[in-house]
Scaffold this motif. Structure first.
Motif, mmCIF file in Angstrom:
data_model
loop_
_atom_site.group_PDB
_atom_site.id
_atom_site.type_symbol
_atom_site.label_atom_id
_atom_site.label_comp_id
_atom_site.label_asym_id
_atom_site.label_seq_id
_atom_site.Cartn_x
_atom_site.Cartn_y
_atom_site.Cartn_z
ATOM 1 N N PHE A 1 -10.227 5.746 -27.758
ATOM 2 C CA PHE A 1 -9.873 4.711 -26.788
ATOM 3 C C PHE A 1 -10.109 3.310 -27.331
ATOM 4 O O PHE A 1 -11.073 3.057 -28.051
ATOM 5 C CB PHE A 1 -10.685 4.907 -25.506
ATOM 6 N N ASP A 2 -9.228 2.400 -26.934
ATOM 7 C CA ASP A 2 -9.372 0.978 -27.236
ATOM 8 C C ASP A 2 -9.399 0.185 -25.937
ATOM 9 O O ASP A 2 -8.846 0.624 -24.915
ATOM 10 C CB ASP A 2 -8.190 0.475 -28.075
ATOM 11 N N ASP A 3 -10.003 -0.984 -25.986
ATOM 12 C CA ASP A 3 -9.916 -1.886 -24.843
ATOM 13 C C ASP A 3 -8.445 -2.148 -24.519
ATOM 14 O O ASP A 3 -7.627 -2.359 -25.422
ATOM 15 C CB ASP A 3 -10.605 -3.216 -25.158
ATOM 16 N N GLY A 4 -8.128 -2.134 -23.235
ATOM 17 C CA GLY A 4 -6.747 -2.352 -22.811
ATOM 18 C C GLY A 4 -5.974 -1.079 -22.560
ATOM 19 O O GLY A 4 -4.875 -1.119 -21.999
ATOM 20 N N ASP A 5 -6.523 0.069 -22.975
ATOM 21 C CA ASP A 5 -5.857 1.341 -22.699
ATOM 22 C C ASP A 5 -5.908 1.663 -21.206
ATOM 23 O O ASP A 5 -6.694 1.085 -20.448
ATOM 24 C CB ASP A 5 -6.526 2.485 -23.468
ATOM 25 N N VAL A 6 -5.072 2.603 -20.807
ATOM 26 C CA VAL A 6 -5.092 3.154 -19.452
ATOM 27 C C VAL A 6 -5.348 4.648 -19.573
ATOM 28 O O VAL A 6 -4.753 5.316 -20.427
ATOM 29 C CB VAL A 6 -3.758 2.911 -18.720
ATOM 30 N N PHE A 7 -6.230 5.164 -18.724
ATOM 31 C CA PHE A 7 -6.518 6.595 -18.738
ATOM 32 C C PHE A 7 -6.297 7.164 -17.344
ATOM 33 O O PHE A 7 -6.981 6.789 -16.392
ATOM 34 C CB PHE A 7 -7.957 6.861 -19.179
ATOM 35 N N SER A 8 -5.309 8.043 -17.221
ATOM 36 C CA SER A 8 -5.060 8.750 -15.963
ATOM 37 C C SER A 8 -5.616 10.159 -16.114
ATOM 38 O O SER A 8 -5.087 10.961 -16.886
ATOM 39 C CB SER A 8 -3.563 8.794 -15.651
ATOM 40 N N SER A 9 -6.682 10.448 -15.390
ATOM 41 C CA SER A 9 -7.340 11.744 -15.563
ATOM 42 C C SER A 9 -6.574 12.876 -14.901
ATOM 43 O O SER A 9 -6.688 14.032 -15.311
ATOM 44 C CB SER A 9 -8.763 11.694 -15.005
ATOM 45 N N CYS A 10 -5.755 12.536 -13.889
ATOM 46 C CA CYS A 10 -5.065 13.600 -13.159
ATOM 47 C C CYS A 10 -3.743 13.092 -12.583
ATOM 48 O O CYS A 10 -3.611 12.898 -11.373
ATOM 49 C CB CYS A 10 -5.964 14.131 -12.043
ATOM 50 N N PRO A 11 -2.726 12.869 -13.429
ATOM 51 C CA PRO A 11 -1.425 12.447 -12.911
ATOM 52 C C PRO A 11 -0.806 13.530 -12.024
ATOM 53 O O PRO A 11 -0.847 14.712 -12.356
ATOM 54 C CB PRO A 11 -0.590 12.238 -14.178
ATOM 55 N N GLU A 12 -0.251 13.105 -10.907
ATOM 56 C CA GLU A 12 0.366 14.024 -9.948
ATOM 57 C C GLU A 12 -0.552 15.218 -9.678
ATOM 58 O O GLU A 12 -0.178 16.383 -9.836
ATOM 59 C CB GLU A 12 1.746 14.465 -10.430
ATOM 60 N N CYS A 13 -1.750 14.903 -9.220
ATOM 61 C CA CYS A 13 -2.765 15.924 -8.929
ATOM 62 C C CYS A 13 -2.265 16.992 -7.962
ATOM 63 O O CYS A 13 -2.742 18.135 -7.983
ATOM 64 C CB CYS A 13 -4.000 15.257 -8.313
ATOM 65 N N GLU A 14 -1.324 16.613 -7.130
ATOM 66 C CA GLU A 14 -0.836 17.553 -6.116
ATOM 67 C C GLU A 14 -0.127 18.759 -6.719
ATOM 68 O O GLU A 14 0.088 19.771 -6.036
ATOM 69 C CB GLU A 14 0.114 16.839 -5.139
ATOM 70 N N ASN A 15 0.229 18.681 -8.007
ATOM 71 C CA ASN A 15 0.955 19.782 -8.645
ATOM 72 C C ASN A 15 0.050 20.888 -9.173
ATOM 73 O O ASN A 15 0.543 21.885 -9.709
ATOM 74 C CB ASN A 15 1.810 19.245 -9.800
ATOM 75 N N GLY A 16 -1.266 20.719 -9.062
ATOM 76 C CA GLY A 16 -2.178 21.734 -9.584
ATOM 77 C C GLY A 16 -3.411 21.867 -8.726
ATOM 78 O O GLY A 16 -3.448 21.423 -7.577
ATOM 79 N N GLY A 17 -4.443 22.475 -9.297
ATOM 80 C CA GLY A 17 -5.693 22.646 -8.566
ATOM 81 C C GLY A 17 -5.492 23.378 -7.255
ATOM 82 O O GLY A 17 -4.739 24.361 -7.185
ATOM 83 N N PRO A 18 -6.119 22.902 -6.180
ATOM 84 C CA PRO A 18 -6.005 23.577 -4.874
ATOM 85 C C PRO A 18 -4.629 23.460 -4.235
ATOM 86 O O PRO A 18 -4.355 24.135 -3.247
ATOM 87 C CB PRO A 18 -7.053 22.861 -4.017
ATOM 88 N N GLY A 19 -3.777 22.558 -4.772
ATOM 89 C CA GLY A 19 -2.427 22.470 -4.235
ATOM 90 C C GLY A 19 -2.096 21.137 -3.598
ATOM 91 O O GLY A 19 -2.918 20.224 -3.516
ATOM 92 N N ASP A 20 -0.877 21.051 -3.125
ATOM 93 C CA ASP A 20 -0.308 19.843 -2.541
ATOM 94 C C ASP A 20 -0.858 19.645 -1.125
ATOM 95 O O ASP A 20 -0.711 20.526 -0.274
ATOM 96 C CB ASP A 20 1.217 19.992 -2.501
ATOM 97 N N PRO A 21 -1.480 18.499 -0.842
ATOM 98 C CA PRO A 21 -2.056 18.286 0.494
ATOM 99 C C PRO A 21 -1.017 18.277 1.604
ATOM 100 O O PRO A 21 -1.365 18.472 2.773
ATOM 101 C CB PRO A 21 -2.752 16.927 0.364
ATOM 102 N N ARG A 22 0.247 18.067 1.260
ATOM 103 C CA ARG A 22 1.299 18.153 2.281
ATOM 104 C C ARG A 22 1.442 19.586 2.786
ATOM 105 O O ARG A 22 1.872 19.805 3.924
ATOM 106 C CB ARG A 22 2.638 17.676 1.710
#
Length: 394
Positions: free
Chosen positions: A119-140
């Motif tokens: 990592f460098d200063d100025g980077d962006v880190f998205s730990s979970c893009p579109e989280c609704e597509n995995g894990g426990p599922g879509d909250p909708r």
């Protein structure tokens, strides 16, 4: 601001490489010749004026050699990285076993702390893009709205602390989600806990609807908007657009996005190998590339602002069609599109208007001189004194 410093419309301007940086991660991990392809793509992206390249490589250790190759080449071309991968187990990528929320947060923290040089200063880190597509599922579908909110808020706290411990200035609150999910999840309280940012991956039929939706997201959440993904054409949404139609759609969309003022970061999806691609299979640019460059690397009008005596004038408001800025140090730069008028104003000075034409030029240098204005009462007294002495001379 240093003289000749340039400004842009968005804090983060990115182009996504998911079709190569993620989808080919296992296939090309041991293919050193693939670095040539990576370099061509990164060079093309850097040439548009992008500030970041978006990488979708999974965060498991298996894929680290592949991810590092992309990162090293991005740094070579002076690009920051927007990490938009995920743990493969979240969505069952590459047959990794599914993981739950607690394990996701734990493994994300380990990933960051185990790879500080990534990592460098100025980077962006998205730990979970579109989280609704995995894990426990879509909250909708699951109805677990509170659980989803708590997960992204708590994971953001963990990720932010991890980067703080590394003394890295990395943006970590871009939790992208489908537009309908954002409407459900991103209330004002949740937005505030994510430091005032709503990140939406959004594909709609018209530029007008895109701009309208952005304004609605901002109004409902009270936050600034990040477009985690946008692009055209998606056949089911836009139909089959030819190159001219794609370029026109993108130009119209970007102009409307710039004019909304709510968008702080943007990521075009994708560079290659999709219906929305900007470069053909042989890496030749499509017509849309020039429109991306128009907004990612806009013409700047720049120069100094001084008074009649040559002293710098501070706190001057410079108003253009797309942007209004306040100049604090007597040196200004403002991005412009096409033909427009700029107004320079400050209380106690006569406003100055200039016309500029941002076509077939790189940048435009215009040094401004502001003349002090005098209230009528002082002008009246001045004229009376002047006339008095003129009368004595007669």
């Amino acid at each position: 601001m240093p003289i000749n410093a340039r400004e842009r419309f968005f804090q983060v301007q990115s182009i996504d490489t998911m079709k190569y940086s993620r989808d080919l991660a296992r296939e090309k991990i041991k293919d050193s010749t693939f670095d040539q392809t990576i370099e061509i793509q990164i060079k093309n992206i850097a040439g548009t004026g992008a500030t970041h390249v978006s990488l979708g490589t999974p965060y498991e250790e298996e894929f680290m050699p592949y991810l590092k190759r992309w990162v090293v080449i991005a740094r070579k071309y002076k690009l920051n990285v927007w990490f938009r991968g995920n743990l493969a187990g979240w969505e069952n990528w590459f047959d990794y076993p599914k993981i739950n929320r607690n394990l996701h947060t734990l493994k994300i923290k380990e990933f960051i702390l185990n790879h500080p040089d990534l990592f460098d200063d100025g980077d962006v880190f998205s730990s979970c893009p579109e989280c609704e597509n995995g894990g426990p599922g879509d909250p909708r579908k699951t109805g677990d709205v509170d659980g989803f909110r708590n997960f992204i808020v708590n994971e953001y706290k963990t990720v932010k602390e991890a980067f703080k411990s590394l003394e890295k200035n990395v943006t970590a609150n871009y939790y992208s989600m489908n537009g309908d999910v954002a409407r459900l999840i991103m209330d004002k309280d949740t937005t505030a806990k994510l430091d005032g940012t709503v990140t939406v991956d959004h594909y709609v039929s018209t530029p007008e609807k895109l701009a309208k939706d952005i304004k609605n997201y901002a109004k409902e959440s009270g936050g600034k908007i990040v477009l985690g993904e946008f692009g055209a054409p998606i056949p089911d949404i836009h139909g089959d657009l030819n190159q001219e139609e794609q370029a026109g759609w993108i130009d119209s969309a970007l102009r409307k996005i710039v004019n909304t003022k709510e968008v702080i970061a943007i990521n075009y999806w994708t560079n290659n190998a999709s219906s929305t691609e900007l470069w053909n299979d042989n890496n030749s640019p499509r017509l849309a590339v020039s429109n991306i460059e128009k907004y990612y690397n806009p013409v700047n009008v720049m120069g100094t602002i001084k008074d009649e005596k040559g002293n710098s004038v501070k706190e001057v408001t410079v108003k253009g069609r797309e942007r209004t800025i306040v100049v604090t140090d007597g040196v200004y730069a403002i991005p412009v599109l096409d033909k427009e008028s700029l107004t320079f104003s400050k209380l106690g000075y006569v406003s100055v208007n200039i016309g500029v034409k941002a076509e077939n030029v790189k940048d435009i240098v215009k040094d401004i001189v502001l003349v002090k204005s005098y209230p009528r009462i002082f002008y009246s007294i001045y004229m009376k004194i002047l006339n008095f002495f003129l009368g004595l001379l007669r």
